[in-house]
Design a protein around this motif. Structure first.
Motif, PDB file in Angstrom:
ATOM      1  N   SER A 266    -119.066-106.539  14.022  1.00  0.00           N
ATOM      2  CA  SER A 266    -119.738-106.217  12.762  1.00  0.00           C
ATOM      3  C   SER A 266    -120.306-107.472  12.110  1.00  0.00           C
ATOM      4  O   SER A 266    -121.422-107.454  11.560  1.00  0.00           O
ATOM      5  CB  SER A 266    -118.764-105.521  11.802  1.00  0.00           C
ATOM      6  N   GLN A 267    -119.569-108.589  12.175  1.00  0.00           N
ATOM      7  CA  GLN A 267    -120.075-109.836  11.610  1.00  0.00           C
ATOM      8  C   GLN A 267    -121.319-110.306  12.342  1.00  0.00           C
ATOM      9  O   GLN A 267    -122.291-110.761  11.719  1.00  0.00           O
ATOM     10  CB  GLN A 267    -118.977-110.897  11.670  1.00  0.00           C
TER      11      GLN A 267
ATOM     12  N   LEU B  54    -123.498-108.448  14.062  1.00  0.00           N
ATOM     13  CA  LEU B  54    -124.615-107.553  13.777  1.00  0.00           C
ATOM     14  C   LEU B  54    -125.224-107.848  12.405  1.00  0.00           C
ATOM     15  O   LEU B  54    -126.446-107.814  12.233  1.00  0.00           O
ATOM     16  CB  LEU B  54    -124.154-106.101  13.856  1.00  0.00           C
ATOM     17  N   LYS B  55    -124.350-108.150  11.451  1.00  0.00           N
ATOM     18  CA  LYS B  55    -124.856-108.472  10.115  1.00  0.00           C
ATOM     19  C   LYS B  55    -125.627-109.793  10.122  1.00  0.00           C
ATOM     20  O   LYS B  55    -126.645-109.937   9.436  1.00  0.00           O
ATOM     21  CB  LYS B  55    -123.702-108.539   9.121  1.00  0.00           C
ATOM     22  N   LEU B  56    -125.154-110.757  10.900  1.00  0.00           N
ATOM     23  CA  LEU B  56    -125.812-112.059  10.962  1.00  0.00           C
ATOM     24  C   LEU B  56    -127.224-111.958  11.530  1.00  0.00           C
ATOM     25  O   LEU B  56    -128.108-112.737  11.157  1.00  0.00           O
ATOM     26  CB  LEU B  56    -124.985-113.034  11.796  1.00  0.00           C
TER      27      LEU B  56
ATOM     28  N   GLY C 251    -129.129-109.389  11.161  1.00  0.00           N
ATOM     29  CA  GLY C 251    -129.944-108.526  10.321  1.00  0.00           C
ATOM     30  C   GLY C 251    -129.776-107.041  10.527  1.00  0.00           C
ATOM     31  O   GLY C 251    -130.577-106.255  10.016  1.00  0.00           O
ATOM     32  N   ARG C 252    -128.745-106.643  11.247  1.00  0.00           N
ATOM     33  CA  ARG C 252    -128.517-105.216  11.467  1.00  0.00           C
ATOM     34  C   ARG C 252    -127.655-104.645  10.347  1.00  0.00           C
ATOM     35  O   ARG C 252    -126.750-105.311   9.840  1.00  0.00           O
ATOM     36  CB  ARG C 252    -127.819-104.957  12.802  1.00  0.00           C
ATOM     37  N   LYS C 253    -127.913-103.398   9.991  1.00  0.00           N
ATOM     38  CA  LYS C 253    -127.061-102.675   9.066  1.00  0.00           C
ATOM     39  C   LYS C 253    -125.969-102.001   9.878  1.00  0.00           C
ATOM     40  O   LYS C 253    -126.250-101.230  10.792  1.00  0.00           O
ATOM     41  CB  LYS C 253    -127.867-101.638   8.292  1.00  0.00           C
ATOM     42  N   VAL C 254    -124.721-102.288   9.564  1.00  0.00           N
ATOM     43  CA  VAL C 254    -123.611-101.795  10.364  1.00  0.00           C
ATOM     44  C   VAL C 254    -122.577-101.114   9.476  1.00  0.00           C
ATOM     45  O   VAL C 254    -122.334-101.544   8.339  1.00  0.00           O
ATOM     46  CB  VAL C 254    -122.958-102.947  11.171  1.00  0.00           C
TER      47      VAL C 254
ATOM     48  N   TYR D 201    -111.926-106.234   8.350  1.00  0.00           N
ATOM     49  CA  TYR D 201    -113.339-105.981   8.112  1.00  0.00           C
ATOM     50  C   TYR D 201    -113.537-105.097   6.878  1.00  0.00           C
ATOM     51  O   TYR D 201    -112.615-104.431   6.404  1.00  0.00           O
ATOM     52  CB  TYR D 201    -113.986-105.320   9.333  1.00  0.00           C
ATOM     53  N   GLU D 202    -114.770-105.094   6.390  1.00  0.00           N
ATOM     54  CA  GLU D 202    -115.130-104.211   5.293  1.00  0.00           C
ATOM     55  C   GLU D 202    -115.316-102.806   5.845  1.00  0.00           C
ATOM     56  O   GLU D 202    -116.172-102.574   6.686  1.00  0.00           O
ATOM     57  CB  GLU D 202    -116.406-104.699   4.612  1.00  0.00           C
TER      58      GLU D 202
ATOM     59  N   HIS E  46    -128.355 -97.243  10.151  1.00  0.00           N
ATOM     60  CA  HIS E  46    -127.147 -98.042  10.390  1.00  0.00           C
ATOM     61  C   HIS E  46    -126.637 -97.877  11.820  1.00  0.00           C
ATOM     62  O   HIS E  46    -126.879 -96.855  12.464  1.00  0.00           O
ATOM     63  CB  HIS E  46    -126.024 -97.651   9.421  1.00  0.00           C
TER      64      HIS E  46
END
Length: 288
Positions: A23-24, A26-28, A30-33, A47-48, A99
């Protein structure tokens, strides 16, 4: 249409750590996860968590109310979730348009090759929400250090693949720690490619009293090779092989062809990423 991963595997195989790392990453880029915790026994999440099964049912409450142990309690929780899929679907619908989903499932292996509740939950997600999932099955790499345990991991992987009927990738997790459990009798490629399993019989207990065990192991190896379905990727959560594995995941369920994935595929095709990922595997290779 939405895409995601169903992260499964035995207890302690690194599912939650994998979901956190993936998840980290993917966020880095630019993906919405969205990370979905479906493990009612997982009360410490790094994780969130956008959706948490504990908002619906808690394992501790089930064990007290119904006088069940942890295994029976988990089965009850998944049965309860199956009967209340409307709750889960309503939680997921706001994220379906743009997402990527990571489902963190419980570690009780019976849920994935014996009971039907988890399979039914996944099937309903696929059919009702048009959610394309890939099963990411994590197996602790230390099993490779013992032929009997390794064969058990192979059987578990095969039965899970046949039971869930999803696009599937098997992963040897914690590959960076494999040397701490002892030297491998063959190089790492032998364990990832899952070929010529007959060689394992030479490293089983040679005590005459173990003859039936060796015969059983040989028969199991023959079954695994006859199906020809099982092989493994390797995973070091701290290394770029996590990123390179994502390219395989995108390919296996069709996400690579979807317009929303954008620059992720271009990034993962970078030769530097591939070389770094292969270097991690080669680090743990040794000559036969």
């Amino acid at each position: 249409m939405a895409f995601g991963q169903a992260v499964i595997g035995p207890p302690g195989s690194g599912k939650t750590t994998y979901c956190n790392g993936m998840s980290q990453f993917l966020k880095l880029i630019g993906r919405k996860v969205v990370v979905v915790n479906l493990d009612p026994a997982n009360d410490s999440l790094p994780y969130e968590c956008a959706v948490n099964i504990e908002d619906l049912i808690k394992l501790s409450d089930v064990m007290v109310e119904h006088s069940l142990g942890p295994n029976g309690g988990l089965v009850y929780c998944m049965d309860y979730l199956e009967k209340n899929m409307d709750w889960l679907e309503s939680k997921l619908k706001p994220f379906l348009d743009d997402h990527y989903f990571l489902f963190d499932f419980p570690g009780q292996v019976e849920l994935f090759f014996l009971h039907s509740n988890t399979k039914n939950i996944i099937t309903k997600l696929v059919k009702k929400l048009d959610l394309r999932l890939t099963a990411v099955h994590l197996i602790d790499a230390h099993l490779c250090c013992d032929p009997g345990k390794y064969v058990s991991g192979l059987i578990l992987s095969l039965t899970t693949m046949l039971h869930l009927e999803l696009p599937h990738i098997n992963v040897l997790s914690k590959i960076d720690l494999i040397e701490s459990y002892g030297k491998l009798v063959y190089n790492l490629e032998f364990y990832t490619d899952v070929e010529d399993l007959s060689y394992l019989q030479y490293h089983l207990d040679q005590d005459p009293r173990s003859s039936k065990y060796r015969k059983l192991t040989k028969e199991l190896c023959d079954i695994i090779e006859d199906f020809g379905l099982v092989n493994f990727s390797t995973l070091d959560i701290q290394a770029s092989c996590l990123f390179f594995s994502l390219f395989s995941l995108y390919s296996i369920n069709g996400y690579i062809f979807d317009s929303i994935q954008g620059s992720v595929v271009d990034y993962l095709k970078d030769e530097k990423v591939e070389v770094q990922a292969l270097a991690v595997q080669e680090k743990y290779m040794k000559d036969e």
